[in-house]
Design a protein around this motif. Structure first.
Motif, PDB file in Angstrom:
ATOM      1  N   GLY A  61       0.740  -1.276  -0.552  1.00  0.00           N
ATOM      2  CA  GLY A  61       0.130   0.124  -0.041  1.00  0.00           C
ATOM      3  C   GLY A  61       0.907   1.449  -0.175  1.00  0.00           C
ATOM      4  O   GLY A  61       0.425   2.057   0.112  1.00  0.00           O
ATOM      5  N   TRP A  62       2.116   0.866  -0.162  1.00  0.00           N
ATOM      6  CA  TRP A  62       3.262   2.264  -0.447  1.00  0.00           C
ATOM      7  C   TRP A  62       3.377   2.739  -1.749  1.00  0.00           C
ATOM      8  O   TRP A  62       3.665   1.972  -2.801  1.00  0.00           O
ATOM      9  CB  TRP A  62       4.020   2.213   0.312  1.00  0.00           C
ATOM     10  N   GLU A  63       2.449   3.437  -2.244  1.00  0.00           N
ATOM     11  CA  GLU A  63       2.645   4.222  -3.669  1.00  0.00           C
ATOM     12  C   GLU A  63       3.394   5.074  -3.915  1.00  0.00           C
ATOM     13  O   GLU A  63       3.003   5.109  -5.291  1.00  0.00           O
ATOM     14  CB  GLU A  63       0.456   4.354  -3.587  1.00  0.00           C
ATOM     15  N   VAL A  64       3.540   6.411  -3.276  1.00  0.00           N
ATOM     16  CA  VAL A  64       4.734   6.758  -3.290  1.00  0.00           C
ATOM     17  C   VAL A  64       6.067   6.901  -3.035  1.00  0.00           C
ATOM     18  O   VAL A  64       6.243   6.524  -2.238  1.00  0.00           O
ATOM     19  CB  VAL A  64       4.091   8.438  -3.268  1.00  0.00           C
ATOM     20  N   ALA A  65       6.882   7.344  -4.378  1.00  0.00           N
ATOM     21  CA  ALA A  65       8.386   6.922  -3.497  1.00  0.00           C
ATOM     22  C   ALA A  65       8.961   8.559  -4.443  1.00  0.00           C
ATOM     23  O   ALA A  65       8.269   8.480  -5.489  1.00  0.00           O
ATOM     24  CB  ALA A  65       9.054   5.781  -4.664  1.00  0.00           C
ATOM     25  N   VAL A  66       9.901   9.285  -3.227  1.00  0.00           N
ATOM     26  CA  VAL A  66      10.409   9.616  -3.736  1.00  0.00           C
ATOM     27  C   VAL A  66      11.473  10.313  -3.876  1.00  0.00           C
ATOM     28  O   VAL A  66      12.669   9.452  -2.029  1.00  0.00           O
ATOM     29  CB  VAL A  66       9.809  11.459  -3.265  1.00  0.00           C
ATOM     30  N   SER A  67      12.323  10.947  -4.207  1.00  0.00           N
ATOM     31  CA  SER A  67      13.675  10.730  -4.095  1.00  0.00           C
ATOM     32  C   SER A  67      14.824  12.134  -3.211  1.00  0.00           C
ATOM     33  O   SER A  67      14.048  13.660  -4.527  1.00  0.00           O
ATOM     34  CB  SER A  67      14.892  10.021  -4.973  1.00  0.00           C
ATOM     35  N   LEU A  68      15.066  12.186  -2.132  1.00  0.00           N
ATOM     36  CA  LEU A  68      15.336  14.089  -1.806  1.00  0.00           C
ATOM     37  C   LEU A  68      16.921  14.299  -1.855  1.00  0.00           C
ATOM     38  O   LEU A  68      17.150  13.107  -1.408  1.00  0.00           O
ATOM     39  CB  LEU A  68      14.698  14.030  -0.346  1.00  0.00           C
ATOM     40  N   ARG A  69      17.495  14.977  -2.533  1.00  0.00           N
ATOM     41  CA  ARG A  69      19.132  15.291  -2.355  1.00  0.00           C
ATOM     42  C   ARG A  69      19.055  16.513  -1.627  1.00  0.00           C
ATOM     43  O   ARG A  69      18.240  17.938  -1.795  1.00  0.00           O
ATOM     44  CB  ARG A  69      19.246  16.129  -3.878  1.00  0.00           C
ATOM     45  N   ARG A 106      20.954  11.684  -0.001  1.00  0.00           N
ATOM     46  CA  ARG A 106      19.961  11.518  -0.600  1.00  0.00           C
ATOM     47  C   ARG A 106      19.010  10.641   0.467  1.00  0.00           C
ATOM     48  O   ARG A 106      19.930   8.837   0.644  1.00  0.00           O
ATOM     49  CB  ARG A 106      20.193  10.661  -1.915  1.00  0.00           C
ATOM     50  N   LEU A 107      17.443  10.822   0.190  1.00  0.00           N
ATOM     51  CA  LEU A 107      16.643  10.173   1.039  1.00  0.00           C
ATOM     52  C   LEU A 107      16.421   9.523   0.109  1.00  0.00           C
ATOM     53  O   LEU A 107      15.377   9.951  -0.843  1.00  0.00           O
ATOM     54  CB  LEU A 107      16.225  10.600   1.827  1.00  0.00           C
ATOM     55  N   ASN A 108      15.741   8.093   0.513  1.00  0.00           N
ATOM     56  CA  ASN A 108      14.525   7.789  -1.028  1.00  0.00           C
ATOM     57  C   ASN A 108      13.381   7.513   0.563  1.00  0.00           C
ATOM     58  O   ASN A 108      13.771   6.888   1.373  1.00  0.00           O
ATOM     59  CB  ASN A 108      14.792   6.325  -1.259  1.00  0.00           C
ATOM     60  N   GLU A 135      16.401  19.132  -2.863  1.00  0.00           N
ATOM     61  CA  GLU A 135      15.354  18.925  -4.284  1.00  0.00           C
ATOM     62  C   GLU A 135      14.740  17.533  -4.199  1.00  0.00           C
ATOM     63  O   GLU A 135      16.052  16.487  -4.058  1.00  0.00           O
ATOM     64  CB  GLU A 135      16.719  18.583  -5.913  1.00  0.00           C
ATOM     65  N   ALA A 136      13.435  17.052  -5.065  1.00  0.00           N
ATOM     66  CA  ALA A 136      12.872  16.490  -4.456  1.00  0.00           C
ATOM     67  C   ALA A 136      12.706  15.661  -6.422  1.00  0.00           C
ATOM     68  O   ALA A 136      12.521  16.617  -7.243  1.00  0.00           O
ATOM     69  CB  ALA A 136      11.587  16.852  -4.618  1.00  0.00           C
TER      70      ALA A 136
END
Length: 151
Positions: A61-69, A106-108, A135-136
């Motif tokens: 059920g985790w639908e969104v993934a974002v890489s944050l720099r 970087r965080l995922n 930065e996303a």
């Protein structure tokens, strides 16, 4: 360092990490005792670091993934360690990577939906210490995610 038997064992383990030692031994053309010794040696050498289950977070059920720099404000010599320690405490952060260059970390991050991501971002991400810039990058698709090595 590795001979053909070691390579056969490693390839078979990569294909299916749950295979039993007798099956690995048969595939490699050796007996079970020899396979156990070789696998133990590969573990001791740090070549085999472990066997793990990989869970598909989207199936849960985790639908969104974002890489944050992140670029950090490094005026405080403890900034890097403080940021990493705080980021480790965010449950939705599934990966932390560090870099040399313009981007420091970087965080995922995963979220159930966009509203959940907005909550995580406001309540947990922007409150991390020593952030100079973020930065996303919204994850659209995984084209290749391979841990298999050509041994």
């Amino acid at each position: 360092m590795l001979d053909d038997i070691d390579r056969r064992l490693l390839r078979r383990m990569q294909d299916d990490p749950g295979r039993a030692v007798p099956e690995l031994a048969e595939h490699a053309g050796i007996n079970v005792r020899q396979a156990m010794r070789r696998l133990d040696r590969l573990r001791e050498a740090g070549i085999i670091r472990g066997v793990r289950g990989v869970i598909d977070w989207r199936a849960l059920g985790w639908e969104v993934a974002v890489s944050l720099r992140f670029t950090l404000d490094k005026t405080d010599p403890r900034a890097f360690d403080a940021f990493i320690a705080a980021a480790r405490e965010v449950p939705e952060v599934i990966e932390i990577q560090t870099f040399l260059g313009r981007v420091d970390v970087r965080l995922n991050v995963i979220a159930r939906d966009m509203a959940d991501y907005q909550r995580i971002y406001r309540d947990r991400i922007v409150t991390l210490p020593h952030i100079a810039d973020i930065e996303a990058l919204m994850h659209v698709a995984t084209v290749k995610a391979e841990e298999w090595l050509p041994v």
